[in-house]
Design a protein around this motif. Structure first.
Motif, short mmCIF file in Angstrom:
data_model
loop_
_atom_site.label_atom_id
_atom_site.label_comp_id
_atom_site.label_asym_id
_atom_site.label_seq_id
_atom_site.Cartn_x
_atom_site.Cartn_y
_atom_site.Cartn_z
N ASP A 78 32.16 -4.58 52.75
CA ASP A 78 33.35 -4.13 53.49
C ASP A 78 34.61 -4.26 52.64
O ASP A 78 35.45 -3.36 52.62
N GLY A 79 34.70 -5.37 51.94
CA GLY A 79 35.89 -5.59 51.10
C GLY A 79 35.96 -4.58 49.98
O GLY A 79 37.03 -4.03 49.69
N LEU A 80 34.82 -4.31 49.35
CA LEU A 80 34.84 -3.38 48.22
C LEU A 80 35.05 -1.95 48.70
O LEU A 80 35.62 -1.12 47.98
N ALA A 81 34.62 -1.67 49.92
CA ALA A 81 34.89 -0.32 50.47
C ALA A 81 36.40 -0.14 50.61
O ALA A 81 36.94 0.95 50.35
N ARG A 82 37.10 -1.20 50.98
CA ARG A 82 38.58 -1.10 51.08
C ARG A 82 39.19 -0.89 49.68
O ARG A 82 40.10 -0.09 49.51
N VAL A 83 38.63 -1.60 48.71
CA VAL A 83 39.13 -1.43 47.33
C VAL A 83 38.87 0.02 46.88
O VAL A 83 39.75 0.67 46.28
N ALA A 84 37.68 0.53 47.19
CA ALA A 84 37.33 1.90 46.76
C ALA A 84 38.26 2.91 47.43
O ALA A 84 38.71 3.88 46.80
N ALA A 85 38.59 2.67 48.70
CA ALA A 85 39.48 3.59 49.41
C ALA A 85 40.86 3.58 48.77
O ALA A 85 41.50 4.62 48.61
N ARG A 86 41.27 2.39 48.39
CA ARG A 86 42.58 2.29 47.74
C ARG A 86 42.55 3.01 46.39
O ARG A 86 43.49 3.74 46.04
N ALA A 87 41.46 2.82 45.65
CA ALA A 87 41.34 3.47 44.33
C ALA A 87 41.38 4.99 44.49
O ALA A 87 41.92 5.70 43.64
N ALA A 88 40.82 5.49 45.59
CA ALA A 88 40.77 6.93 45.80
C ALA A 88 42.18 7.51 45.99
O ALA A 88 42.40 8.70 45.76
N ARG A 89 43.10 6.66 46.43
CA ARG A 89 44.48 7.17 46.64
C ARG A 89 45.34 7.06 45.38
O ARG A 89 46.49 7.44 45.38
N GLU A 90 44.77 6.53 44.34
CA GLU A 90 45.56 6.22 43.13
C GLU A 90 45.21 7.21 42.01
O GLU A 90 44.13 7.13 41.43
N PRO A 91 46.10 8.15 41.68
CA PRO A 91 45.74 9.17 40.68
C PRO A 91 45.30 8.57 39.35
O PRO A 91 44.38 9.10 38.71
N LEU A 92 45.91 7.46 38.95
CA LEU A 92 45.55 6.87 37.65
C LEU A 92 44.09 6.40 37.62
O LEU A 92 43.50 6.22 36.55
N LEU A 93 43.51 6.21 38.83
CA LEU A 93 42.13 5.70 38.88
C LEU A 93 41.11 6.81 39.19
O LEU A 93 39.93 6.53 39.38
N ALA A 94 41.60 8.04 39.21
CA ALA A 94 40.73 9.13 39.67
C ALA A 94 39.41 9.17 38.90
O ALA A 94 38.36 9.41 39.47
N ARG A 95 39.50 8.94 37.58
CA ARG A 95 38.27 9.05 36.79
C ARG A 95 37.83 7.70 36.21
O ARG A 95 37.04 7.65 35.26
N THR A 96 38.37 6.65 36.78
CA THR A 96 38.10 5.32 36.22
C THR A 96 36.73 4.81 36.67
O THR A 96 36.40 4.89 37.86
N ARG A 97 35.98 4.30 35.73
CA ARG A 97 34.72 3.63 36.09
C ARG A 97 35.06 2.20 36.50
O ARG A 97 35.66 1.45 35.71
N LEU A 98 34.69 1.83 37.71
CA LEU A 98 34.92 0.46 38.19
C LEU A 98 33.61 -0.29 38.01
O LEU A 98 32.59 0.11 38.58
#
Ligand SMILES: Cc1ncc(COP(=O)(O)O)c(C=O)c1O
Length: 415
Positions: free
Chosen positions: A248-268
């Protein structure tokens, strides 16, 4: 996660004791469970150092994992097991020139640099080979998760990574290293963490840090790597990591990453070792005898901390169980002691067991990570344990250990 006692006894009967046994099905299940918890946004890279047994690496490579290697030896093992170089990361303090050269020549997907001097050496290599090398900076921020036992060191000064002032300086001056392409960050700041909420919070902080450095210094974020550190319970009463909370926590992190253009192609990336393999491994020893001394009962066994140094090194015993002991038998408190000439050689300083007899087997649990290869098998010149895998009921030798006679034969007496 332990293997059935009959299987362990069969392995011990066939390969002798002491012996390391790995439940390969359990490793595969663990990978699937963790993948489900991480979700599609995170990449799973196995930290080879936790258990570099080729037989296990081959299974993990086939399952499509990435891997993190720390030396040219680990690089060779990962490649031999079938990991393509593009799925490899390399992280490790104090890498030698030979290690750096092998990692660069081996074209690992990303190399994590641990300090400015390493950038200088990598630049020289890049220039010599006429190549631009993809680099992530390993960061050592002044915050993190306090460890129960020091393994990585928690927050504070340590040998790992760039502290933040040196990272900022290196990023500001990165024209000095034209053959290096700095394109990511890695933070691994605590080991064996059992609290999913703390892990998630830390991931959020690492992401904030990567974003702020990325923006300020215009660093393309090809990868942000959160290291390993997912824990397993060693002591009775410790609770396993809550994978639902993690998910659940990482899903929130992923959702946040999805809103961040700088992370669009970032491998986490997560690069756990222990979590995937620790509980799938057991170190099986045979009881040599028992004795009482000054009110203490000792169970003397044919293996010890030369093969499983972790209990002595970290100061946390692993659970020990008597293989094939009658359920409901009367238990007594015993010290499980090995054959080394040091009082440190205790596989357990005090555990409750049905008193075993000479010839019985004991299984030391959670021995699948930082076990076989974190040990010091040369001490006292005992035979080395074999490594054996069990998959779908099939028992197979994974590593034939060198015999003491072979080790002797490799030496010379020139003086
Ligand atoms: C760089 C790096 N990544 C990942 C790991 C794996 O850590 P763990 O086994 O705690 O998950 C380690 C362990 O030392 C490490 O040094």
């Amino acid at each position: 996660m332990s293997l059935p006692d009959e299987l362990l006894a069969a392995v011990a009967g066939r390969f002798g004791t002491p012996v390391y046994v790995y439940d390969v099905d359990a490793v595969e299940r663990r990978v699937e469970e963790l993948r489900a918890a991480l979700g599609p946004r995170f990449t799973l890279a196995y930290a080879v150092k936790a258990n570099p047994s080729l037989g296990l690496l081959a299974v993990l490579a086939r399952m499509g994992l990435h891997a993190d290697v720390a030396s040219r030896g680990e690089l060779a093992a990962a490649r031999a097991a079938g990991f393509p170089a593009s799925r490899l990361l390399a992280t490790g303090p104090s890498k030698s020139d030979a290690d750096l050269a092998a990692l660069v020549r081996g074209r690992v997907g990303q190399l994590h640099a641990e300090g400015p001097e390493e950038l200088d050496r990598l630049e020289e290599l890049g220039a010599r080979l006429g190549r631009r090398i993809a680099i992530g900076l390993r960061l050592n921020p002044p915050w993190g998760i306090a460890e129960k036992r020091t393994i990585i060191g928690g927050p504070g000064a340590k040998k790992f990574g760039f502290d933040l002032p040196s990272a900022r300086k290196a990023l500001a001056e990165r024209k000095r290293w034209p053959h290096l392409h700095v394109c990511g960050f890695q933070v691994f700041n605590a080991s064996n963490v059992l609290d999913a909420a703390l892990l998630v919070e830390n991931v959020g902080h690492v992401l904030d840090l990567a974003l702020s450095l990325g923006r300020r210094f215009d660093v393309p974020l090809s990868s942000v790597d959160f290291g390993g550190g997912l824990g397993v319970p060693y002591a009775d009463g410790e609770r396993p990591l809550d994978l639902r909370l993690l998910r659940d926590g990482l899903a929130r992190v992923a959702a946040r990453a999805a809103r961040e253009p700088l992370l669009a192609r970032t491998r986490l990336v997560f690069e756990p070792g222990r979590f995937l393999v620790a509980e799938a491994g057991e170190y099986v020893v045979r009881v040599v005898g028992t004795k009482r001394s000054r009110g203490v009962t000792y169970v003397l066994v044919d293996g010890g901390v030369h093969h499983l140094v972790r209990p002595a090194l970290i100061g946390t015993p692993h659970r020990v169980r008597a293989v094939g002991a009658p359920p409901g038998g009367r238990r007594t408190t015993v010290v499980v002691a090995g054959p080394l000439c040091t009082s440190l050689d205790l596989l357990h300083p005090g555990t409750r067991l049905v008193l075993p007899s000479r010839g019985d087997f004991l299984a030391v649990e959670n021995a699948g990570a930082y076990g076989y290869t974190e040990s010091m098998p040369l001490f006292l010149s005992h035979e080395w344990p074999a490594e054996v895998g069990v998959r779908e009921g099939r028992i197979a030798l994974l590593r034939r250990p060198p015999r003491v006679a072979e080790l002797l034969a490799a030496q010379k007496t020139p003086f």
